[in-house]
Every structure is written in C-alpha cells, then in structure tokens.
Design an enzyme around this catalytic site. Structure first.
Site, short mmCIF file in Angstrom:
data_model
loop_
_atom_site.label_atom_id
_atom_site.label_comp_id
_atom_site.label_asym_id
_atom_site.label_seq_id
_atom_site.Cartn_x
_atom_site.Cartn_y
_atom_site.Cartn_z
N PHE A 19 0.81 -1.22 0.00
CA PHE A 19 0.00 0.00 0.00
C PHE A 19 0.84 1.27 0.00
CE2 PHE A 19 0.84 0.17 4.32
CZ PHE A 19 -0.18 -0.11 5.22
N GLU A 20 0.16 2.41 -0.25
CA GLU A 20 0.79 3.70 -0.56
C GLU A 20 1.63 3.60 -1.84
OE1 GLU A 20 -0.65 5.70 0.97
OE2 GLU A 20 -0.67 5.50 3.13
N GLY A 21 1.17 2.77 -2.76
CA GLY A 21 1.89 2.52 -4.00
C GLY A 21 2.82 1.33 -3.80
#
Length: 551
Positions: A391-393
């Site tokens: 997550f967060e890219g």
C-alpha cells in the site's frame, strides 16, 4: 549575495554541507526525547493491552484510542495552530509515527488518519472546510479516511470508475472504493471521482444519504485496522464538498501520497526497531549447546545486518523530513515543491518497508520454531509487515516513480548529480562516478522518456543506495558516536558493491561496440577502492546492539 538555485538549496541527493549548516548537530533535542517517551508510555499502557480487541473489530476501543491521541496532541503535529494543531512539522510528525510504529494495527489507522485523512484539508481545503473538519480531526472526535483505490484502479490509481455528475444543486456521486483503511470508524472520507473536467476530490461524510460500508475484509495481517469497501449510491453533494479545484484531483492524490509514503516509512522504522529489540531479548534468553544463542557469530551477523537496514532507513527518513520542514513554513511553497521530493519520498517508502520485512524475517528466524507461534509477538509483526510493500503505492510503482522523477530533474539540470571528486567518502565518490557512467550510456542509447522498466528499475536501485549512503554520512556527522560511524562505514561499502554490480548489468545490456563495453568494464574494475574487514565491523556493531538491547 548570489541567490542559490533550487538544486543548491534543496538537492536531489542529501547534501551534508547544507544540512549541517541549517540544522542542529544534535539529532534529537530534549523536547523530542520527552515526546518519544510519552508515546512509548501511551503505546505500552493503552495500545498494546487493546490489540486483541482491535483485531476483534471493537470500534469503540479504536475510537477511544483516537480521542486519547487527540488529547495528547498527537493528531495535530502537521496542522496549523489556528485549527487546533501544533504545527510542529514533518520531523516531529515522523517521530510520532515512528514511536506509534510499536502499536501494531493501530499504527496503520493512526497514520492514515493523520496523513491522507487530514493533510488534504491542510493543503487544499478552503477556510470554511478547514474550520469545519480540522478541529474535529485533530481532537479525535472525528476519524478520517482516504478513498482512492478501486477494484480496477490499484497501481493505476488515477483511472477510477467512480463518477460525479453535475446537477442543478451540486453533484451526485456513484461508485465503490476498495480496501479503505478506517472505513468503519471514519466520519469523513476524501473521495476521488471522475467528472467531465477530470478527476476531482470530494469530501464525503459518513451519515450522508447513499453512503454505506461493506463488511470487514479478511486479511493476512493488520487485522486491527478497519478495512472495507466504501459504497456510494447516488450520494448528493453540494459544491462546497469539492476539495481543491474541479478536475485537479490528481494533484491532491499524488502530492498527499508522497507525504503519506514518508509517514509510512517512519512507522516501519519504529516497528523494525521493535522487532530487533524483541530478537535481542529472546536471543539472550534462549540457550542451545549450553549457551545463549546471542553469542553465536551467525546470530550476531543477523543482528548487525538488521541494525544496518534500520540505520539506512532512519537516516534517509529524518533527512528528508528535515528538508521538507524548510519548505513547510509556507503552504504555497510546499505545494509547489512537493513534486521535487517525489523521488525522496518513494525511496523512503521502499527502503523502510523492505528494511522492516528483512528485520522481522530475521527476528522470526532467531526465534526458530517459536517465531511461528501466535503466542510470540514476532508472529503478529511478521504478518502485519507484509502489506507495507503494497500500500501507498507498490514498491515497484515507487521505484518507477524514483527513476522517472530523477530523470525529469536530470534532464532539466545535469548538476543534480554532483561531480564525483567533490565527495570525501571514497565509496560515495565512486558510486557517483558509476552513476555518471550509467547516465552517459543511457543518454547515448535511448530517450529517457521511452526507457523500459528494466532500466528504470536498475536505475532506481542505484539512486536508492546513493541516497542512503549520503543520508547515513549526514547521520554519522550529526550523532558523532562510534556506532553511527561503524554503521555508516559498512552501509557505504556494501551499497557500493551493489551499485558496482548494477552498473555492470546496465552496461552489458545497453547496445554498444564490444571495445567500448570492455573499456567501460576495465574502468570500473580499476577504481582504487579499498575494502575493509566487514566481519570485524559487524561483530562490533552486534556487540553494541546486544549491550543496548536493540538499536
């Protein structure tokens, strides 16, 4: 006086001279130590005893913990005082996130709230929106969430199917947002939707008609943070619900994600330190072959390598936060300049999440079979850690961001890579020289804008290591102790060896005359690098880690 260029003042790579001129050499001031101690106590007394309840989705406990962090002022470190915050900047927010990294799933909920759940209002909200939402978010009365991801818009996050259609009275929102952290406990969501003008950010409150939440997702880890689908069915919104400008939601999404990546890095650093401490304590207690396993050299090497991973991540994160704080005095300036820090924020996210995975994996290994048992804390940390590379890219997307952001800067100004001879540290000096080799070869072989992912990935790996080397050197100069010096020495030497390998792979893969390739390889092999006794240095590092029960 000659005016400094942006790259002189805010270099793409850490700049030791600039940093030490602008910042105190004391890495942690007294008030920061007091803040860290307060959070340690809060996590120990209020968060840790409630982890089982959080994992059972006791939302009342989660909301009470948010109110408690609000009373302590922990929710408003980056919020202006006018709206109830403390306006303490990115470094202080980093300390808070690091220390709450010991708080398991609550750390995830907290970071989403204080990051992507709050900062969009700080940087893009109108005065009316700030006055309505920020005091509630800072106090913990309300919890925030961020709704960007969809079933078909994950890494390609700026291709949502959620739509917002204009009406006579405002807008009507329809769609589903997937894997929303804090979904069941949030009172306000920042939602991204497609409009005729382009992607737009909207403020959606939980009790508005047409808003509903799906069931909790069944996850591998971070079970104590609420994760569910946000369902939007003909949700009526007034024009005041638009955050920022219509059609400019991508600016909010990308800029806020950059800051969220840095905040996530700090949390991962805290959890890594927790895992290392647990491993050391267990190693002192566990006896095999009539002695504590902490005395075996292979275990000591593991501890040294764990400390090296943490030190690199920590050095980079605190350097980046301190540099951002130089911008943070002016909201307009930080918005203009955040894109210049896309590379740094992505590097921090990747490094800290991979450091955590390495550290907790070795902590489980040191525990042996017991590390696989749920009664031991490392088992939960191991499961919780895996999401951070996604997550967060994803880390793959962040590495592409790193390389592309760097090449964008390099195309504008070749001086973003300083001359190799300017570096005192031998390994950093020759790492810069290797980077010059790579960039020169790439310039001759292809258009930077058309570069394939093989090259972008390897370039990102080189950039990461150089960033960490330079940040570690600054950390050592600031701390001025033997452990920081030893960690920096080993980190730089090992990073250089990786860069040398990546450079060789690069040059071998770029079409060139065989004589030119042989000449380049000969130049690399002839670099006057002197290697040291890493075994001895790692033993010394391990001894300090053991003596201090961790990093």
């Amino acid at each position: 006086m000659e005016k400094l260029s942006f790259h002189d003042k805010y270099p793409v790579f850490p700049n030791k001279q600039h940093f030490l001129q602008q910042h105190s050499v004391n890495p942690f001031a007294e008030e920061e130590e007091l803040l860290a101690s307060m959070i340690d106590k809060f996590v120990e007394e209020q968060v840790a005893p409630n982890l089982d309840k959080l994992e059972a989705h006791d939302y009342d406990v989660a909301r009470e913990l948010f109110r408690a962090t609000g009373e302590l002022g922990l929710l408003g470190a980056e919020v202006p005082e006018a709206y109830g915050g403390l306006e303490m900047g990115k470094r202080t927010a980093g300390i808070i996130a690091e220390k709450l990294g010991y708080g398991g799933s609550f750390s995830v909920s907290f970071n989403i709230h204080t990051g992507v759940g709050t900062l969009p209002f700080v940087y893009f909200g109108t005065e009316k929106q700030k006055a309505r939402y920020l005091p509630k978010l800072v106090s913990g009365e309300w919890i925030g969430a961020y709704a960007l991801t969809e079933p078909d818009a994950g890494s390609d996050a700026l291709s949502p199917k959620t739509t917002a259609k204009k009406t006579d009275s405002g807008w009507v929102l329809n769609g589903e947002k997937q894997w929303i952290t804090n979904a069941h406990i949030a009172q306000v969501y920042v939602v991204f939707a497609n409009t005729v003008e382009g992607i737009t950010a909207f403020i959606v409150e939980r009790d508005q008609p047409g808003v509903s939440i799906g069931p909790e997702e069944k996850k591998l880890g971070i079970k104590g943070s609420s994760t569910a689908t946000l369902i939007l069915e003909d949700v009526p919104l007034v024009n005041d619900a638009i955050l920022g400008a219509v059609g400019k939601g991508h600016k909010i999404a990308l800029n806020i994600l950059n800051l969220a990546r840095l905040k996530l890095a700090f949390a991962n650093i805290g959890t890594s330190k927790q895992a290392l401490r647990i491993a050391v304590e267990y190693g002192k207690e566990r006896k095999q072959f009539q002695q504590a396993i902490i005395h075996f050299e292979m275990v000591q090497e593991k501890l040294a390598n764990m400390a090296l991973e943490i030190y690199g991540a920590e050095s980079a994160a605190y350097y980046t936060a301190s540099m951002l704080d130089e911008l943070d005095q002016d909201t307009e300036e930080i918005l203009e300049r955040l894109s210049d820090y896309a590379m740094a924020c992505s590097i921090n996210k990747v490094k800290a999440s991979e450091a955590l995975d390495y550290v907790i994996d070795e902590a489980v290994q040191i525990h042996g079979g017991y590390g696989y048992m749920q009664e031991y804390e490392v088992e939960r940390i191991y499961r919780d850690a895996r999401i951070n590379r996604i997550f967060e890219g994803t880390n793959e997307i962040n590495r592409l961001t790193t390389a592309k952001a760097f090449l964008k800067q390099y195309t504008k100004d070749r001086s973003v890579v300083p001359p190799a001879e300017n570096e005192e540290n031998m390994f950093i000096r020759y790492a810069n020289q290797l980077l010059h080799y790579v960039l020169n070869a790439l310039s001759e072989a292809s258009d930077f804008k058309q570069m394939n992912q093989f090259y972008l990935h390897r370039l990102a790996l080189i950039l990461e290591d150089i960033y960490l080397m330079k940040a570690a050197e600054i950390q050592a100069a600031s701390e001025k102790n033997s452990l920081a010096t030893q960690l920096t020495d080993v980190l730089c030497e090992e990073a250089f060896r990786r860069i040398e390998n990546h450079t060789t792979m690069f040059l071998a893969s770029i079409p060139a005359k065989s004589e030119q390739y042989e000449e380049q390889i000969s130049d690399i092999r002839s670099l006057p690098v002197t290697y040291s006794n890493l075994f001895a240095k790692k033993q010394a590092i391990a001894k300090e880690i053991i003596d201090h029960n961790g990093y």
